[in-house]
Scaffold this motif. Sequence first.
Motif, PDB file in Angstrom:
ATOM      1  N   ALA A  98      19.612   6.491  -5.464  1.00 66.58           N
ATOM      2  CA  ALA A  98      18.307   5.884  -5.736  1.00 66.58           C
ATOM      3  C   ALA A  98      17.198   6.715  -5.094  1.00 66.58           C
ATOM      4  N   THR A  99      15.987   6.482  -5.549  1.00 69.99           N
ATOM      5  CA  THR A  99      14.811   7.057  -4.926  1.00 69.99           C
ATOM      6  C   THR A  99      13.860   5.918  -4.556  1.00 69.99           C
ATOM      7  N   VAL A 100      13.023   6.180  -3.580  1.00 70.81           N
ATOM      8  CA  VAL A 100      12.000   5.220  -3.180  1.00 70.81           C
ATOM      9  C   VAL A 100      10.653   5.923  -3.321  1.00 70.81           C
ATOM     10  N   GLU A 101       9.787   5.329  -4.132  1.00 73.03           N
ATOM     11  CA  GLU A 101       8.442   5.874  -4.298  1.00 73.03           C
ATOM     12  C   GLU A 101       7.515   5.133  -3.337  1.00 73.03           C
ATOM     13  N   TRP A 102       6.879   5.893  -2.460  1.00 72.10           N
ATOM     14  CA  TRP A 102       5.994   5.339  -1.438  1.00 72.10           C
ATOM     15  C   TRP A 102       4.554   5.677  -1.814  1.00 72.10           C
ATOM     16  N   LEU A 103       3.734   4.654  -1.925  1.00 74.53           N
ATOM     17  CA  LEU A 103       2.310   4.857  -2.156  1.00 74.53           C
ATOM     18  C   LEU A 103       1.584   4.138  -1.024  1.00 74.53           C
ATOM     19  N   GLY A 104       1.281   4.886   0.020  1.00 73.12           N
ATOM     20  CA  GLY A 104       0.653   4.317   1.207  1.00 73.12           C
ATOM     21  C   GLY A 104      -0.837   4.544   1.209  1.00 73.12           C
ATOM     22  N   PRO A 105      -1.484   4.112   2.269  1.00 72.92           N
ATOM     23  CA  PRO A 105      -2.938   4.288   2.344  1.00 72.92           C
ATOM     24  C   PRO A 105      -3.342   5.755   2.467  1.00 72.92           C
ATOM     25  N   ASP A 106      -2.425   6.611   2.969  1.00 72.75           N
ATOM     26  CA  ASP A 106      -2.771   8.017   3.181  1.00 72.75           C
ATOM     27  C   ASP A 106      -2.217   8.948   2.111  1.00 72.75           C
ATOM     28  N   GLN A 107      -1.024   8.646   1.578  1.00 72.48           N
ATOM     29  CA  GLN A 107      -0.399   9.562   0.626  1.00 72.48           C
ATOM     30  C   GLN A 107       0.655   8.838  -0.194  1.00 72.48           C
ATOM     31  N   GLY A 108       1.071   9.498  -1.247  1.00 70.08           N
ATOM     32  CA  GLY A 108       2.175   9.012  -2.065  1.00 70.08           C
ATOM     33  C   GLY A 108       3.257  10.067  -2.110  1.00 70.08           C
ATOM     34  N   THR A 109       4.509   9.636  -2.086  1.00 67.68           N
ATOM     35  CA  THR A 109       5.613  10.591  -2.119  1.00 67.68           C
ATOM     36  C   THR A 109       6.864   9.897  -2.649  1.00 67.68           C
ATOM     37  N   ILE A 110       7.845  10.688  -3.015  1.00 64.76           N
ATOM     38  CA  ILE A 110       9.138  10.179  -3.468  1.00 64.76           C
ATOM     39  C   ILE A 110      10.179  10.542  -2.419  1.00 64.76           C
ATOM     40  N   LEU A 111      10.882   9.527  -1.938  1.00 65.64           N
ATOM     41  CA  LEU A 111      11.890   9.717  -0.894  1.00 65.64           C
ATOM     42  C   LEU A 111      13.284   9.615  -1.493  1.00 65.64           C
ATOM     43  N   THR A 112      14.200  10.409  -0.951  1.00 66.06           N
ATOM     44  CA  THR A 112      15.611  10.330  -1.336  1.00 66.06           C
ATOM     45  C   THR A 112      16.421   9.857  -0.132  1.00 66.06           C
ATOM     46  N   ASN A 113      17.658   9.474  -0.384  1.00 63.85           N
ATOM     47  CA  ASN A 113      18.512   8.981   0.696  1.00 63.85           C
ATOM     48  C   ASN A 113      18.900  10.135   1.616  1.00 63.85           C
ATOM     49  N   GLY A 114      18.871   9.882   2.913  1.00 63.75           N
ATOM     50  CA  GLY A 114      19.243  10.894   3.894  1.00 63.75           C
ATOM     51  C   GLY A 114      19.864  10.261   5.116  1.00 63.75           C
ATOM     52  N   SER A 115      20.277  11.103   6.061  1.00 64.55           N
ATOM     53  CA  SER A 115      20.904  10.585   7.288  1.00 64.55           C
ATOM     54  C   SER A 115      19.867  10.075   8.277  1.00 64.55           C
ATOM     55  N   ASP A 116      18.634  10.596   8.209  1.00 61.60           N
ATOM     56  CA  ASP A 116      17.542  10.141   9.070  1.00 61.60           C
ATOM     57  C   ASP A 116      16.318   9.875   8.203  1.00 61.60           C
ATOM     58  N   ALA A 117      15.566   8.816   8.555  1.00 57.00           N
ATOM     59  CA  ALA A 117      14.318   8.527   7.852  1.00 57.00           C
ATOM     60  C   ALA A 117      13.243   9.481   8.355  1.00 57.00           C
ATOM     61  N   ASP A 118      12.568  10.165   7.416  1.00 56.27           N
ATOM     62  CA  ASP A 118      11.485  11.071   7.766  1.00 56.27           C
ATOM     63  C   ASP A 118      10.513  11.136   6.599  1.00 56.27           C
ATOM     64  N   GLU A 119       9.716  12.198   6.517  1.00 56.07           N
ATOM     65  CA  GLU A 119       8.711  12.292   5.447  1.00 56.07           C
ATOM     66  C   GLU A 119       9.307  12.560   4.074  1.00 56.07           C
ATOM     67  N   GLU A 120      10.614  12.840   3.995  1.00 57.77           N
ATOM     68  CA  GLU A 120      11.260  13.101   2.700  1.00 57.77           C
ATOM     69  C   GLU A 120      12.432  12.172   2.408  1.00 57.77           C
TER      70      GLU A 120
END
Length: 195
Positions: A98-120
């Motif tokens: 799955a992917t998670v699309e983040w649209l926050g107050p500062d930026q929008g990005t698409i996140l993929t699953n990883g071992s640590d939560a970060d900017e990607e």
Amino acid sequence: MFDTENWPTDRGQVGIGTLIVFIAMVLVAAIAAGVLINTAGFLQTKSEQTGEESSAQVTDRVNVVSTYGDVGNDETVETVNLTVMKSSGAGDINLSTATVEWLGPDQGTILTNGSDADEEHFTVDAIKDVDDTLPVLVKQEDRFRISIDSAALSDNGLGLDEGDDFTIKVVTSSGAVTYEHSVPQTLSGEQAVEL
């Protein structure tokens, strides 16, 4: 008795011509029937496939049960956590793809699953995993946590401020679900808040 002397003699030729036309019509009808049967079979297969795909797009989705944020010492939301389960009637849902699309107050990005939560990346942890299938939601009772590092996704590197609005879209192979959230107006003295 019958008078056979006056009967026409060319009747056999007319019968053969009619027979040839009849055979030709039967052949044409057989070919047309074969084409219709093949077309009907193809359309039936295609409609079944379309029906299954449409059903999967409606049912094979995650359902977000709750959303909360971890508040840091600087009174910003540093991590956003979604508790998810599979929707009613859904098949197995693999959150690692799955992917998670983040649209926050500062930026929008698409996140993929990883071992640590970060900017990607986002992470998936088990809250309740009946058959130990993490990261695949198999049972209706399964509850997984999707964690997003909102501090890494903010321009100031601190996290979400009081009153910030953001949108999260969880996209699986069958479809997407969108959730809009707001940070409470005050974070003072809180360790975690419902979003």
